[in-house]
Design an enzyme around this catalytic site. Sequence first.
Site, PDB file in Angstrom:
ATOM      1  N   HIS A 165      -1.796  -7.289   2.653  1.00  0.00           N
ATOM      2  CA  HIS A 165      -1.844  -7.910   3.977  1.00  0.00           C
ATOM      3  C   HIS A 165      -3.014  -7.422   4.826  1.00  0.00           C
ATOM      4  CE1 HIS A 165      -0.076  -4.715   6.718  1.00  0.00           C
ATOM      5  NE2 HIS A 165       0.100  -4.183   5.521  1.00  0.00           N
ATOM      6  N   GLY A 174       0.800  -1.214   0.000  1.00  0.00           N
ATOM      7  CA  GLY A 174       0.000   0.000   0.000  1.00  0.00           C
ATOM      8  C   GLY A 174       0.836   1.269   0.000  1.00  0.00           C
ATOM      9  N   CYS A 204       3.757   6.224  22.450  1.00  0.00           N
ATOM     10  CA  CYS A 204       4.398   6.270  23.752  1.00  0.00           C
ATOM     11  C   CYS A 204       5.888   6.458  23.556  1.00  0.00           C
ATOM     12  CB  CYS A 204       4.115   4.991  24.543  1.00  0.00           C
ATOM     13  SG  CYS A 204       4.804   5.007  26.208  1.00  0.00           S
TER      14      CYS A 204
END
Length: 371
Positions: free
Chosen positions: A201, A71, A322
């Site tokens: 995928h 993609g 994070c």
Amino acid sequence: MTKIYFDYNASTPLAPEVIDAMMPLLHDFYGNPSALHWSGKPVKELLQTARGQVAKLIGCSPREVIFTSGGSEANNLALKGFYFKNRHKGTHIITSKIEHPAILNPLRFLEQLGAKVTYVGVDDYGRVSPEEIEQAITKETILITIMHSNNEVGTLQPIHEIGRIAKQRGVAFHTDGSQSVGKVPIDVNEFEVDMLTIAGHKLYAPKGIGALYLRNGMEVEPLIHGAGHEFGIRAGTENTLLAVGLGKACEIAGVQLENHNIKELRDYFWKKLKEQFDEQVLLNGHPEERLPNTLNVSFVNRIGQDILDRMPSLAASTGSACHAGNIELSPVLKEMGVPETVGMGAIRFSLGRKTTKAEIDQVLSWLLEFI
């Protein structure tokens, strides 16, 4: 403890039929599809079959399917390739603020080369306004790129309306369909898109394979130069093994779209979450216009990653980043205006073909225990 996978939007397992379709190419079909002798001809036929399978799923001609490495490459080919080939007509591109990095980062690169990019906002559900996009069009606008569905919250964009506007104004239109193809019906002519991205995928095909639908007559500059593979648009000997896998996955998807069963499971999950947590849990994204498999919820005044850390047997994801102990709110939720106290507790549960009601009940039990 049983491991449960609720991260199908990140990647899907290979469908058994896809594995079966690929196996012969690991043994017997080793010729170059460009070769004219006995070894190349059957491989070329397999490649043509795969191209036709992809084309059938999205309603286009096989000649309009360009195989890529995934993609991200398809998005880069659509954006950079179109800009390089058409910048003499104008340098303005319109997109949204919640696109995938595989759209936003190529556009930032093009900005360094002179492109002017307008980033339109979204509403509380994560939807763009077709009217705002139309208002952003200028004489310099050559391309609009808006994702079909958002990878985090699953919200579907008003692609039909945007397609009509683009066509009326003579502007090319690309949509990133990576999350949508195989989950909801896609028809490139009905959408009036000129380019559409497919990521293998995300629909039970292998990683490392994708495709770009390129409407007949659309011109893009190749990013990879060499011989005349893929109709002269992408050089390099075709990865027939993975292309066959993608073709088979598209064939399966045409028969077995993730439909009412997935949606029923998702809605059951949401209903039970509300019963268990009431006002402590909120839905992110559009309540109706979203992918049938995607449930993005926020646990108020909680940290989504902390919740997932307490359930190591569950594979799910948050949109937050994070870094060194600091939590950053997902850019998508931020653009949707989700308050920090809500957005920090976001978790994306994305279901798939193997998801069962028993798995959902198990996750509900874990959540009740840990929250």
